[in-house]
Write a protein that holds these residues in place. Structure first.
Motif, PDB file in Angstrom:
ATOM      1  N   ASP A  35      44.361  14.183  16.057  1.00  0.00           N
ATOM      2  CA  ASP A  35      43.126  14.531  15.330  1.00  0.00           C
ATOM      3  C   ASP A  35      42.040  13.483  15.581  1.00  0.00           C
ATOM      4  O   ASP A  35      40.875  13.822  15.777  1.00  0.00           O
ATOM      5  N   ALA A  36      42.411  12.216  15.584  1.00  0.00           N
ATOM      6  CA  ALA A  36      41.440  11.138  15.805  1.00  0.00           C
ATOM      7  C   ALA A  36      40.881  11.195  17.233  1.00  0.00           C
ATOM      8  O   ALA A  36      39.681  11.019  17.437  1.00  0.00           O
ATOM      9  N   GLN A  37      41.743  11.449  18.199  1.00  0.00           N
ATOM     10  CA  GLN A  37      41.292  11.529  19.591  1.00  0.00           C
ATOM     11  C   GLN A  37      40.369  12.732  19.796  1.00  0.00           C
ATOM     12  O   GLN A  37      39.327  12.627  20.458  1.00  0.00           O
ATOM     13  N   ARG A  38      40.752  13.870  19.236  1.00  0.00           N
ATOM     14  CA  ARG A  38      39.902  15.071  19.354  1.00  0.00           C
ATOM     15  C   ARG A  38      38.578  14.855  18.636  1.00  0.00           C
ATOM     16  O   ARG A  38      37.532  15.324  19.091  1.00  0.00           O
ATOM     17  N   ALA A  39      38.595  14.133  17.522  1.00  0.00           N
ATOM     18  CA  ALA A  39      37.350  13.841  16.792  1.00  0.00           C
ATOM     19  C   ALA A  39      36.417  13.002  17.651  1.00  0.00           C
ATOM     20  O   ALA A  39      35.196  13.205  17.640  1.00  0.00           O
ATOM     21  N   ALA A  40      36.969  12.061  18.412  1.00  0.00           N
ATOM     22  CA  ALA A  40      36.139  11.238  19.300  1.00  0.00           C
ATOM     23  C   ALA A  40      35.467  12.110  20.365  1.00  0.00           C
ATOM     24  O   ALA A  40      34.274  11.963  20.631  1.00  0.00           O
ATOM     25  N   ILE A  41      36.214  13.026  20.943  1.00  0.00           N
ATOM     26  CA  ILE A  41      35.651  13.943  21.952  1.00  0.00           C
ATOM     27  C   ILE A  41      34.587  14.828  21.316  1.00  0.00           C
ATOM     28  O   ILE A  41      33.491  14.999  21.866  1.00  0.00           O
ATOM     29  N   ARG A  42      34.874  15.384  20.144  1.00  0.00           N
ATOM     30  CA  ARG A  42      33.896  16.238  19.448  1.00  0.00           C
ATOM     31  C   ARG A  42      32.612  15.470  19.136  1.00  0.00           C
ATOM     32  O   ARG A  42      31.519  16.006  19.253  1.00  0.00           O
ATOM     33  N   THR A  43      32.751  14.220  18.723  1.00  0.00           N
ATOM     34  CA  THR A  43      31.589  13.383  18.427  1.00  0.00           C
ATOM     35  C   THR A  43      30.678  13.285  19.641  1.00  0.00           C
ATOM     36  O   THR A  43      29.469  13.491  19.547  1.00  0.00           O
ATOM     37  N   ILE A  44      31.258  12.973  20.781  1.00  0.00           N
ATOM     38  CA  ILE A  44      30.485  12.820  22.013  1.00  0.00           C
ATOM     39  C   ILE A  44      29.818  14.135  22.403  1.00  0.00           C
ATOM     40  O   ILE A  44      28.633  14.175  22.717  1.00  0.00           O
ATOM     41  N   LEU A  45      30.582  15.213  22.361  1.00  0.00           N
ATOM     42  CA  LEU A  45      30.074  16.504  22.822  1.00  0.00           C
ATOM     43  C   LEU A  45      29.033  17.120  21.893  1.00  0.00           C
ATOM     44  O   LEU A  45      28.002  17.609  22.353  1.00  0.00           O
ATOM     45  N   ASP A  80      45.230  19.998  24.883  1.00  0.00           N
ATOM     46  CA  ASP A  80      45.986  19.017  25.654  1.00  0.00           C
ATOM     47  C   ASP A  80      45.143  18.163  26.594  1.00  0.00           C
ATOM     48  O   ASP A  80      45.476  17.010  26.818  1.00  0.00           O
ATOM     49  N   ARG A  81      44.050  18.658  27.119  1.00  0.00           N
ATOM     50  CA  ARG A  81      43.276  17.891  28.096  1.00  0.00           C
ATOM     51  C   ARG A  81      42.500  16.719  27.490  1.00  0.00           C
ATOM     52  O   ARG A  81      42.094  15.808  28.205  1.00  0.00           O
ATOM     53  N   TYR A  82      42.274  16.725  26.180  1.00  0.00           N
ATOM     54  CA  TYR A  82      41.507  15.640  25.548  1.00  0.00           C
ATOM     55  C   TYR A  82      42.082  14.274  25.911  1.00  0.00           C
ATOM     56  O   TYR A  82      41.349  13.312  26.105  1.00  0.00           O
ATOM     57  N   ALA A  83      43.398  14.194  26.048  1.00  0.00           N
ATOM     58  CA  ALA A  83      44.056  12.917  26.341  1.00  0.00           C
ATOM     59  C   ALA A  83      43.653  12.358  27.713  1.00  0.00           C
ATOM     60  O   ALA A  83      43.702  11.150  27.933  1.00  0.00           O
ATOM     61  N   ASP A  84      43.219  13.232  28.639  1.00  0.00           N
ATOM     62  CA  ASP A  84      42.769  12.781  29.966  1.00  0.00           C
ATOM     63  C   ASP A  84      41.547  11.871  29.866  1.00  0.00           C
ATOM     64  O   ASP A  84      41.286  11.091  30.779  1.00  0.00           O
ATOM     65  N   PHE A  85      40.793  11.997  28.788  1.00  0.00           N
ATOM     66  CA  PHE A  85      39.537  11.260  28.646  1.00  0.00           C
ATOM     67  C   PHE A  85      39.647  10.076  27.677  1.00  0.00           C
ATOM     68  O   PHE A  85      38.673   9.386  27.431  1.00  0.00           O
ATOM     69  N   ILE A  86      40.834   9.860  27.143  1.00  0.00           N
ATOM     70  CA  ILE A  86      41.066   8.757  26.201  1.00  0.00           C
ATOM     71  C   ILE A  86      41.707   7.594  26.958  1.00  0.00           C
ATOM     72  O   ILE A  86      42.736   7.765  27.608  1.00  0.00           O
ATOM     73  N   ILE A  87      41.084   6.416  26.868  1.00  0.00           N
ATOM     74  CA  ILE A  87      41.681   5.227  27.491  1.00  0.00           C
ATOM     75  C   ILE A  87      42.811   4.734  26.595  1.00  0.00           C
ATOM     76  O   ILE A  87      43.928   4.517  27.031  1.00  0.00           O
ATOM     77  N   ASN A  88      42.496   4.549  25.316  1.00  0.00           N
ATOM     78  CA  ASN A  88      43.504   4.173  24.335  1.00  0.00           C
ATOM     79  C   ASN A  88      42.959   4.419  22.933  1.00  0.00           C
ATOM     80  O   ASN A  88      41.766   4.682  22.757  1.00  0.00           O
ATOM     81  N   TYR A  89      43.848   4.345  21.978  1.00  0.00           N
ATOM     82  CA  TYR A  89      43.470   4.509  20.574  1.00  0.00           C
ATOM     83  C   TYR A  89      44.420   3.663  19.738  1.00  0.00           C
ATOM     84  O   TYR A  89      45.532   3.365  20.164  1.00  0.00           O
ATOM     85  N   SER A  90      43.956   3.253  18.577  1.00  0.00           N
ATOM     86  CA  SER A  90      44.829   2.527  17.668  1.00  0.00           C
ATOM     87  C   SER A  90      44.453   2.850  16.227  1.00  0.00           C
ATOM     88  O   SER A  90      43.281   3.023  15.903  1.00  0.00           O
ATOM     89  N   LEU A 105      41.664   5.269   9.388  1.00  0.00           N
ATOM     90  CA  LEU A 105      40.687   4.689  10.308  1.00  0.00           C
ATOM     91  C   LEU A 105      41.328   4.442  11.673  1.00  0.00           C
ATOM     92  O   LEU A 105      42.411   3.867  11.763  1.00  0.00           O
ATOM     93  N   TYR A 106      40.626   4.870  12.720  1.00  0.00           N
ATOM     94  CA  TYR A 106      41.069   4.699  14.101  1.00  0.00           C
ATOM     95  C   TYR A 106      39.989   4.051  14.940  1.00  0.00           C
ATOM     96  O   TYR A 106      38.803   4.194  14.638  1.00  0.00           O
ATOM     97  N   GLU A 107      40.431   3.400  16.015  1.00  0.00           N
ATOM     98  CA  GLU A 107      39.524   2.982  17.075  1.00  0.00           C
ATOM     99  C   GLU A 107      39.961   3.746  18.325  1.00  0.00           C
ATOM    100  O   GLU A 107      41.144   3.743  18.676  1.00  0.00           O
ATOM    101  N   VAL A 108      38.989   4.434  18.939  1.00  0.00           N
ATOM    102  CA  VAL A 108      39.287   5.268  20.105  1.00  0.00           C
ATOM    103  C   VAL A 108      38.309   4.903  21.217  1.00  0.00           C
ATOM    104  O   VAL A 108      37.104   4.838  20.986  1.00  0.00           O
ATOM    105  N   ARG A 109      38.842   4.660  22.416  1.00  0.00           N
ATOM    106  CA  ARG A 109      38.007   4.364  23.591  1.00  0.00           C
ATOM    107  C   ARG A 109      38.053   5.568  24.522  1.00  0.00           C
ATOM    108  O   ARG A 109      39.118   6.019  24.895  1.00  0.00           O
ATOM    109  N   VAL A 110      36.845   6.066  24.884  1.00  0.00           N
ATOM    110  CA  VAL A 110      36.715   7.319  25.627  1.00  0.00           C
ATOM    111  C   VAL A 110      36.014   7.084  26.966  1.00  0.00           C
ATOM    112  O   VAL A 110      35.034   6.348  27.041  1.00  0.00           O
ATOM    113  N   LYS A 111      36.513   7.765  28.002  1.00  0.00           N
ATOM    114  CA  LYS A 111      35.901   7.743  29.341  1.00  0.00           C
ATOM    115  C   LYS A 111      34.748   8.740  29.339  1.00  0.00           C
ATOM    116  O   LYS A 111      34.903   9.891  29.725  1.00  0.00           O
TER     117      LYS A 111
END
Length: 130
Positions: A35-45, A80-90, A105-111
């Motif tokens: 959910d946190a990783q997808r939220a990072a992608i949604r934020t950018i898009l 499933d593809r969202y993970a291709d654009f994530i460098i890391n998350y914590s 709370l998460y920290e997510v780094r996105v390509k």
């Protein structure tokens, strides 16, 4: 249904990488990482990234319109593809089952550059420049 999320902090690490701190209001401990990783992608898009040159959303047409126009692309991206654009998350805080106040709370780094190129390659976003 997409869990609610809030961007707490954002910064550009380089021309191709953005770091986001996101509170995700997920009710399921098993899906909170995704959910946190997808939220990072949604934020950018669809929302844009505060405090960076990407303040405006990468896609201006809106999530509902674009997911109706390109259902297969967005289904694959958010399943499933969202993970291709994530460098890391914590996870920066312990999981808290979401309610009106509780979040994780998460920290997510996105390509971000790779994500933009993928959108252009799949004709979701028009290529800018040459």
């Amino acid at each position: 249904q997409v869990p609610r999320y809030v961007v707490v902090h954002s910064e550009l690490e380089s021309a191709s990488i953005v770091k986001l701190q996101i509170k995700t209001f997920s009710k399921d401990k098993n899906t909170v990482d995704a959910d946190a990783q997808r939220a990072a992608i949604r934020t950018i898009l669809f929302d844009g990234i505060p405090e960076t040159q990407y303040r405006k959303p990468m896609l201006n047409e809106g999530e509902k319109t674009l997911t109706e126009q390109h259902p297969t692309y967005f289904y694959k991206l958010f399943n499933d593809r969202y993970a291709d654009f994530i460098i890391n998350y914590s996870m920066l805080s312990k999981f808290k089952k979401a309610d009106k106040e509780k979040s994780t709370l998460y920290e997510v780094r996105v390509k971000i550059l790779q994500l933009r190129k993928d959108l252009e390659k799949n004709n979701i976003r028009k290529q800018i420049g040459i």
